[in-house]
Design an enzyme around this catalytic site. Structure first.
Site, PDB file in Angstrom:
ATOM      1  N   ARG A   1      26.268-112.238  36.479  1.00 21.69           N
ATOM      2  CA  ARG A   1      25.765-111.390  37.557  1.00 21.69           C
ATOM      3  C   ARG A   1      25.839-109.724  37.212  1.00 21.69           C
ATOM      4  NH1 ARG A   1      27.060-113.553  42.826  1.00 21.69           N
ATOM      5  NH2 ARG A   1      25.960-115.617  42.785  1.00 21.69           N
TER       6      ARG A   1
ATOM      7  N   ARG B   1      17.377-102.857  46.396  1.00 22.36           N
ATOM      8  CA  ARG B   1      17.657-103.704  47.479  1.00 22.36           C
ATOM      9  C   ARG B   1      17.822-103.258  48.900  1.00 22.36           C
ATOM     10  NH1 ARG B   1      19.993-108.312  47.107  1.00 22.36           N
ATOM     11  NH2 ARG B   1      19.346-108.207  49.340  1.00 22.36           N
TER      12      ARG B   1
ATOM     13  N   TYR C   1      25.214-126.969  48.380  1.00 23.65           N
ATOM     14  CA  TYR C   1      24.634-125.885  49.296  1.00 23.65           C
ATOM     15  C   TYR C   1      23.529-126.700  50.429  1.00 23.65           C
ATOM     16  CZ  TYR C   1      26.352-121.855  46.725  1.00 23.65           C
ATOM     17  OH  TYR C   1      27.299-121.109  46.320  1.00 23.65           O
TER      18      TYR C   1
HETATM   19  O1  CP3 Z   1      23.589-113.189  36.964  1.00 22.98           O
HETATM   20  C1  CP3 Z   1      22.696-112.277  37.053  1.00 22.98           C
HETATM   21  O2  CP3 Z   1      22.910-111.073  37.305  1.00 22.98           O
HETATM   22  C2  CP3 Z   1      21.440-112.732  37.490  1.00 22.98           C
HETATM   23  C3  CP3 Z   1      21.245-112.834  38.983  1.00 22.98           C
HETATM   24  C4  CP3 Z   1      21.801-114.062  39.701  1.00 22.98           C
HETATM   25  C5  CP3 Z   1      22.109-114.075  41.036  1.00 22.98           C
HETATM   26  N1  CP3 Z   1      22.564-115.216  41.504  1.00 22.98           N
HETATM   27  C6  CP3 Z   1      21.642-112.799  42.009  1.00 22.98           C
HETATM   28  C7  CP3 Z   1      22.076-112.727  43.373  1.00 22.98           C
HETATM   29  C8  CP3 Z   1      22.266-115.419  39.176  1.00 22.98           C
HETATM   30  C9  CP3 Z   1      22.603-115.892  37.993  1.00 22.98           C
HETATM   31  C10 CP3 Z   1      22.883-116.003  40.319  1.00 22.98           C
HETATM   32  C11 CP3 Z   1      23.142-117.547  40.262  1.00 22.98           C
HETATM   33  C12 CP3 Z   1      24.053-117.840  41.595  1.00 22.98           C
HETATM   34  N2  CP3 Z   1      23.596-118.102  43.009  1.00 22.98           N
HETATM   35  C13 CP3 Z   1      24.891-119.024  41.392  1.00 22.98           C
HETATM   36  C14 CP3 Z   1      25.535-119.584  40.083  1.00 22.98           C
HETATM   37  C15 CP3 Z   1      26.469-118.435  39.551  1.00 22.98           C
HETATM   38  C16 CP3 Z   1      27.818-118.244  40.395  1.00 22.98           C
HETATM   39  O3  CP3 Z   1      27.878-117.094  40.693  1.00 22.98           O
HETATM   40  O4  CP3 Z   1      28.518-119.254  40.222  1.00 22.98           O
HETATM   41  C17 CP3 Z   1      25.367-119.356  42.932  1.00 22.98           C
HETATM   42  C18 CP3 Z   1      26.743-120.207  43.121  1.00 22.98           C
HETATM   43  C19 CP3 Z   1      24.584-118.632  43.708  1.00 22.98           C
HETATM   44  C20 CP3 Z   1      24.376-118.863  45.238  1.00 22.98           C
HETATM   45  C21 CP3 Z   1      24.799-117.148  45.760  1.00 22.98           C
HETATM   46  N3  CP3 Z   1      23.769-116.363  45.878  1.00 22.98           N
HETATM   47  C22 CP3 Z   1      25.994-116.845  46.140  1.00 22.98           C
HETATM   48  C23 CP3 Z   1      27.102-117.411  46.347  1.00 22.98           C
HETATM   49  C24 CP3 Z   1      25.820-115.458  46.658  1.00 22.98           C
HETATM   50  C25 CP3 Z   1      26.430-114.252  46.945  1.00 22.98           C
HETATM   51  C26 CP3 Z   1      26.550-114.063  48.372  1.00 22.98           C
HETATM   52  C27 CP3 Z   1      27.253-112.682  48.790  1.00 22.98           C
HETATM   53  O5  CP3 Z   1      26.305-111.803  49.184  1.00 22.98           O
HETATM   54  O6  CP3 Z   1      28.454-112.527  48.438  1.00 22.98           O
HETATM   55  C28 CP3 Z   1      24.392-115.154  46.081  1.00 22.98           C
HETATM   56  C29 CP3 Z   1      23.612-114.057  46.710  1.00 22.98           C
HETATM   57  C30 CP3 Z   1      23.022-113.266  45.234  1.00 22.98           C
HETATM   58  N4  CP3 Z   1      22.302-113.720  44.123  1.00 22.98           N
HETATM   59  C31 CP3 Z   1      23.376-111.741  45.051  1.00 22.98           C
HETATM   60  C32 CP3 Z   1      22.886-111.518  43.767  1.00 22.98           C
HETATM   61  C33 CP3 Z   1      22.652-110.463  43.172  1.00 22.98           C
HETATM   62  C34 CP3 Z   1      23.786-110.928  46.418  1.00 22.98           C
HETATM   63  C35 CP3 Z   1      22.646-110.514  47.206  1.00 22.98           C
HETATM   64  C36 CP3 Z   1      22.760-109.027  47.286  1.00 22.98           C
HETATM   65  O7  CP3 Z   1      22.673-108.211  46.550  1.00 22.98           O
HETATM   66  O8  CP3 Z   1      22.664-108.682  48.526  1.00 22.98           O
END
Ligand code: CP3
Length: 365
Positions: free
Chosen positions: A43, A56, A167
């Site tokens: 992340r 964003r 999910y």
């Molecule tokens: O690592 C990186 O920098 C690359 C980008 C990346 C994102 N999601 C961007 C993202 C990666 C590798 C993921 C993988 C992902 N997504 C996982 C596996 C990694 C982990 O954290 O265990 C999982 C479980 C997800 C599902 C998911 N997507 C979650 C739990 C969330 C967070 C929800 C929240 O807003 O708190 C997301 C959204 C997400 N994915 C964001 C980002 C940058 C946040 C969205 C935003 O910026 O509004």
């Protein structure tokens, strides 16, 4: 094609000295000597960066994942800012599932939310098999990124069948994964059909990224730690193996990561990983004992430590580098993703510290 000492086929073109395949990150994944311990952060491309928030502010999450010029810019931001040893593609684990026809959204502050959760055999059939055309924006973004990144390797990724299934069955994030486990225990045949389909989608998605030029892939099974080892082996391992072993000859190292997986580290390695990601709960020397000397490890600073005063961060980085020496290869990372409230300056300092401490050690032989 050339074969290295680990039996891995290196891809043509990118194994020239100084190219991505010869980078400290890829060398560590392949358990080769490194000039310094490589470091990147899960992340790293996200909400801790003001330049990311700016982009964003006007673009929803899934749309930003489908616009190659935005994917490229967001992926490059942490590389420019922190000098990390690898970039990770900006995307999300639900992107291929959406491309496969499932109606879902990523809700800010919540995570992925699925309009009609998967509960029946007919629901499983709604998850279509995907081709490159379904994710052409990812193909395009990776191709742009490989040019922009030059010698810095790009990590592609996907969600593993269990975490994706969670999910899809729950309909959104869940603490207990109760509906997922109810389906798994109550209808094993349907469970295996669902995971087999997800494994197909995931494998196809990773192959698109590899063909477009990523230097490594990470399979995120973030929530696998919710299972006992016996259940993991019975319900999950065969499907993660389909994905990772399916890439055995793809010529790129495979990283497999989950949270709370202390009891599963050995089994996760068996799925066909070159590198096993370890969360902060298991010291890396202990983890290496469980994973075996034929795999590298990645991790494992507690993301919360980054919110502590610098001397605490420094002491923890030193401890992790020390414990990582027990492994045949160590990629420094966090034990899970960067928290949004993290000060990006601290991430930059951690990168510099990891490089400084680990290269000094190399100088001393
Ligand atoms: O690592 C990186 O920098 C690359 C980008 C990346 C994102 N999601 C961007 C993202 C990666 C590798 C993921 C993988 C992902 N997504 C996982 C596996 C990694 C982990 O954290 O265990 C999982 C479980 C997800 C599902 C998911 N997507 C979650 C739990 C969330 C967070 C929800 C929240 O807003 O708190 C997301 C959204 C997400 N994915 C964001 C980002 C940058 C946040 C969205 C935003 O910026 O509004």
């Amino acid at each position: 094609m050339t074969t290295d000492t680990t039996g891995t086929v290196a891809r043509d073109g990118d194994s020239r000295p100084g190219g991505p395949a010869d980078s400290p990150f890829i060398r560590a994944c392949r358990r080769r000597p490194v000039p310094h311990t490589p470091v990147w952060f899960m992340r790293q491309a996200g909400r801790s960066l003001p330049e990311y928030r700016e982009i964003r502010a006007s673009v929803p999450m899934l749309e930003s994942c489908r616009r190659p010029e935005l994917v490229t810019e967001i992926t490059l931001q942490p590389v420019r800012r922190h000098g990390v040893d690898a970039a990770i593609l900006f995307s999300d684990i639900v992107v291929p599932v959406a491309a496969a026809g499932i109606d879902l959204d990523i809700v800010p502050g919540t995570g992925p939310v699925v309009a009609e959760p998967i509960r029946t055999a007919a629901d499983v059939e709604r998850i279509r098999r995907i081709t490159r055309d379904d994710v052409s924006y990812v193909d395009e973004a990776v191709r742009q990124l490989v040019v922009e990144l030059g010698d810095t390797p790009l990590i592609g990724f996907a969600g593993a069948p269990f975490t994706l299934a969670s999910y899809l069955v729950e309909g959104g994030p869940s603490r207990t994964h109760a509906k997922t486990k109810a389906l798994m225990y109550g209808d094993p045949e349907l469970w295996h059909a669902l995971c087999a389909r997800l494994a197909e989608v995931t494998l196809a998605f990773l192959r698109v990224q590899i063909e477009a030029g990523v230097s490594a892939v990470q399979l995120f099974d973030s929530w696998a730690g919710a299972l006992s080892e016996a259940d993991y082996r019975r319900f999950v391992l065969p499907h993660s193996t389909t994905v990772l072993s399916g890439l055995a000859n793809a010529g790129v190292p495979r990283i497999h990561f989950g949270v709370g997986t202390a009891e599963l580290l050995g089994a996760m390695g068996e799925a066909g990983a070159d590198v096993v990601g370890v969360d902060w709960r298991t010291p890396l020397d202990v983890a290496t004992g469980r994973i075996g000397a034929d795999k590298a490890v990645q991790g494992n600073l507690d993301p919360c430590v980054l919110l502590a005063p610098w001397p605490v961060v420094e002491a923890e980085v030193r401890r992790i580098l020390e414990q990582g020496r027990a492994a045949p290869g160590h990629v420094f990372n966090l034990g899970h993703g960067v928290l949004p409230e993290t000060d990006p300056e601290v991430l930059t300092r951690v990168v510099a510290l990891v490089h400084e401490l680990s290269s000094r050690r190399a100088d001393q032989g």
